[in-house]
Write an enzyme that holds these catalytic residues in place. Structure first.
Site, PDB file in Angstrom:
ATOM      1  N   ASP A   1      -5.913   2.331  -3.126  1.00 15.88           N
ATOM      2  CA  ASP A   1      -7.131   2.070  -2.355  1.00 15.88           C
ATOM      3  C   ASP A   1      -7.500   3.262  -1.482  1.00 15.88           C
ATOM      4  O   ASP A   1      -8.493   3.220  -0.766  1.00 15.88           O
ATOM      5  CB  ASP A   1      -7.009   0.787  -1.526  1.00 15.88           C
ATOM      6  CG  ASP A   1      -6.000   0.876  -0.397  1.00 15.88           C
ATOM      7  OD1 ASP A   1      -5.192   1.840  -0.371  1.00 15.88           O
ATOM      8  OD2 ASP A   1      -5.998  -0.020   0.475  1.00 15.88           O
TER       9      ASP A   1
ATOM     10  N   ASP B   1      -2.463   6.427  -3.319  1.00 15.37           N
ATOM     11  CA  ASP B   1      -1.289   5.783  -2.744  1.00 15.37           C
ATOM     12  C   ASP B   1      -0.848   4.652  -3.669  1.00 15.37           C
ATOM     13  O   ASP B   1      -1.379   4.484  -4.775  1.00 15.37           O
ATOM     14  CB  ASP B   1      -1.552   5.305  -1.316  1.00 15.37           C
ATOM     15  CG  ASP B   1      -2.539   4.162  -1.241  1.00 15.37           C
ATOM     16  OD1 ASP B   1      -3.325   3.983  -2.188  1.00 15.37           O
ATOM     17  OD2 ASP B   1      -2.542   3.433  -0.231  1.00 15.37           O
TER      18      ASP B   1
ATOM     19  N   ASP C   1      -1.192   1.454  -3.938  1.00 16.42           N
ATOM     20  CA  ASP C   1      -2.121   0.455  -4.489  1.00 16.42           C
ATOM     21  C   ASP C   1      -3.478   1.051  -4.810  1.00 16.42           C
ATOM     22  O   ASP C   1      -4.413   0.329  -5.146  1.00 16.42           O
ATOM     23  CB  ASP C   1      -2.256  -0.754  -3.562  1.00 16.42           C
ATOM     24  CG  ASP C   1      -2.993  -0.449  -2.269  1.00 16.42           C
ATOM     25  OD1 ASP C   1      -2.992   0.724  -1.840  1.00 16.42           O
ATOM     26  OD2 ASP C   1      -3.551  -1.376  -1.656  1.00 16.42           O
TER      27      ASP C   1
ATOM     28  N   SER D   1       0.815  -1.208   0.000  1.00 16.67           N
ATOM     29  CA  SER D   1       0.000   0.000   0.000  1.00 16.67           C
ATOM     30  C   SER D   1       0.856   1.270   0.000  1.00 16.67           C
ATOM     31  O   SER D   1       1.593   1.524  -0.930  1.00 16.67           O
ATOM     32  CB  SER D   1      -0.953  -0.041   1.197  1.00 16.67           C
ATOM     33  OG  SER D   1      -1.937   0.938   1.089  1.00 16.67           O
TER      34      SER D   1
END
Length: 454
Positions: free
Chosen positions: A247, A243, A245, A101
């Site tokens: 999400d 960010d 990833d 992440s």
């Protein structure tokens, strides 16, 4: 108690236990065994972000899964919510995300989605660990004739772009908007620009040249100052930062001011209240959300239900209570009417739809919430311990709570993904609460060791 899985899967420094190729293979084998149900051919989706170590872990997971007689669908770099979506839409048995992440490139992680696109319950993760550490998985190998195959899904990014655009109102477009978009050199570096451009926006993209080691490096949602500067330099209408990833999402308005997850939730929730689409007039947030969010929702005729920190706990509460909007101050937002997990691009589209529908700038919409001053100080500790068992720390915290006189709060918790103790204070005077937060951090450092950072 779980040994491998934290609040967001297994995470650590790449090529160091537990994020080794050997452990990834074992995790793949255990997952394949658990999700293999019945005689049909089983399939598990594997996607990743842009970290260099993703190649190693992808290969190891793929080998472990195939060794248990399950096929693998490789989608390559794709946002975490895209992997959840593809898993569900392709009727796969599970999805695996290789990502850490917002963490630096040295870290990586492995987390799972069930066939319906939701994160796994604790019980399934515990079963996976039991299979790994008991070595029971070693005796469950299928024959050579029954091992799985791997297939590459070449159009996964295109499929996700189509899905994301389908969540935007058909009677609106983004023409006339100039957007600065920071993709953090991460998983959304192709998907996000395509979505906003195809809907008609002028997009100034940054953080779209991943090289394996620059993910989240001085860019993305943890560094909104980069986007803020670009918005002001280019005269853009707003900035959107994802960010690694994708999400989560953080915004800046046309003046370069940060608009965090709490304010975005307030904007979306109050709009849904007006439209009559916010289920049970309730927004789900975490204990880290600013008290100003509660005040804004109450004023608009809604309420906020609070959970522990972590988007998985937000989703659990949403499913349990029948709610359809939830999120975190950090920028995770879950629109359950559209997707099953936090989705930065999808969340941005919902905000842009409100801007276009009402022809208002983001700075105007953000006035719906007036946040209380909030200060967060992190202390890096070698190990977790019950700080309230240390008399001097407990006394300091109690003294600060007395000084707040019920007009603020102290929240102290350990991070679920990093070796950090988070000290958060809210109150009416920012100078006072910053001083008190640093006082608490100092006594924690003295008694437990560690290093404070704002």
């Amino acid at each position: 108690m779980k040994k491998l899985f934290g609040t967001d899967g297994v995470r650590g420094v790449a090529n160091v236990y537990p994020m080794t190729a050997e452990m990834a293979m074992q995790i793949g084998r255990a997952a394949a065994y658990i999700f293999k149900n019945g005689k049909k051919r089983h399939r598990i989706v594997i996607g990743k972000d842009t970290r260099l170590s993703g190649y190693m872990l992808e290969s190891a997971l793929m080998a472990g899964i195939c060794s248990m007689g399950v096929d693998v669908l490789l989608v390559g770099p794709l946002p975490t919510p895209g992997i959840a979506n593809i898993t569900s839409s392709m009727r796969a048995d599970a999805g695996v995300v290789i990502s850490a992440s917002h963490n630096p490139f040295e870290d990586n992680g492995i987390k799972f989605f069930s066939r319906d696109g939701f994160k796994l319950p604790d019980e399934t993760e515990l079963l996976m660990e039991e299979l790994i550490f008991s070595k029971r998985i070693d005796s469950l190998r299928p024959t050579a004739k029954e091992v799985g195959k791997a297939y590459r899904i070449d159009d996964a990014q295109g499929r996700f772009v189509v899905f994301l655009k389908s969540t935007f109102p058909k009677d609106l477009d983004l023409s006339g908007l100039k957007i600065v978009l920071d993709c953090a050199n991460g998983a959304a570096y192709k998907v996000a620009p395509a979505v906003f451009e195809e809907l008609g926006a002028e997009v100034i993209s940054i953080g779209v040249k991943p090289n394996g080691t620059n993910i989240n490096a001085d860019c993305g949602s943890l560094h909104p100052e980069v986007m803020s500067r670009a918005v002001k330099e280019n005269g853009a209408d707003l900035g959107i930062a994802l960010d690694g990833d994708a999400d989560r999402v953080i915004f800046v308005d046309e003046y370069g001011n940060v608009v965090d997850g709490d304010r975005i939730m307030a904007i979306c929730a109050t709009e849904m209240l007006r439209q009559g689409t916010l289920k049970q007039n309730t927004l789900v947030a975490t204990v880290m959300s600013n008290m100003g969010l509660d005040i804004a929702m109450k004023r608009a005729g809604g309420q906020v239900v609070k959970t522990a920190v972590g988007d998985r706990y937000v989703v659990e509460e949403m499913l349990k209570g029948g709610y359809n909007l939830g999120g975190e101050q950090s920028g995770h937002m879950i629109f359950l009417d559209h997707n099953t997990t936090g989705d930065g691009v999808l969340s941005a589209l919902q905000v842009l739809a409100i801007m276009q529908r009402h022809q208002k700038r983001l700075s105007e919409l953000a006035l719906v919430m007036d946040p209380l001053p909030q200060v967060l100080v992190n202390v890096r500790l070698a190990e977790k311990s019950d700080i309230m068992q240390v008399p001097e720390i407990a006394k300091m915290i109690n003294d600060v709570e007395e000084r707040l006189k019920g007009e603020g709060r102290v929240l102290i918790r350990y991070s679920g993904t990093e070796p950090l103790l988070r000290i958060m204070l809210e109150g009416s005077d920012e100078g006072d609460i910053r001083c008190w937060a640093n006082d608490i951090a100092s006594i924690v450092e003295q008694k437990l060791g560690g290093e404070a950072r704002g």
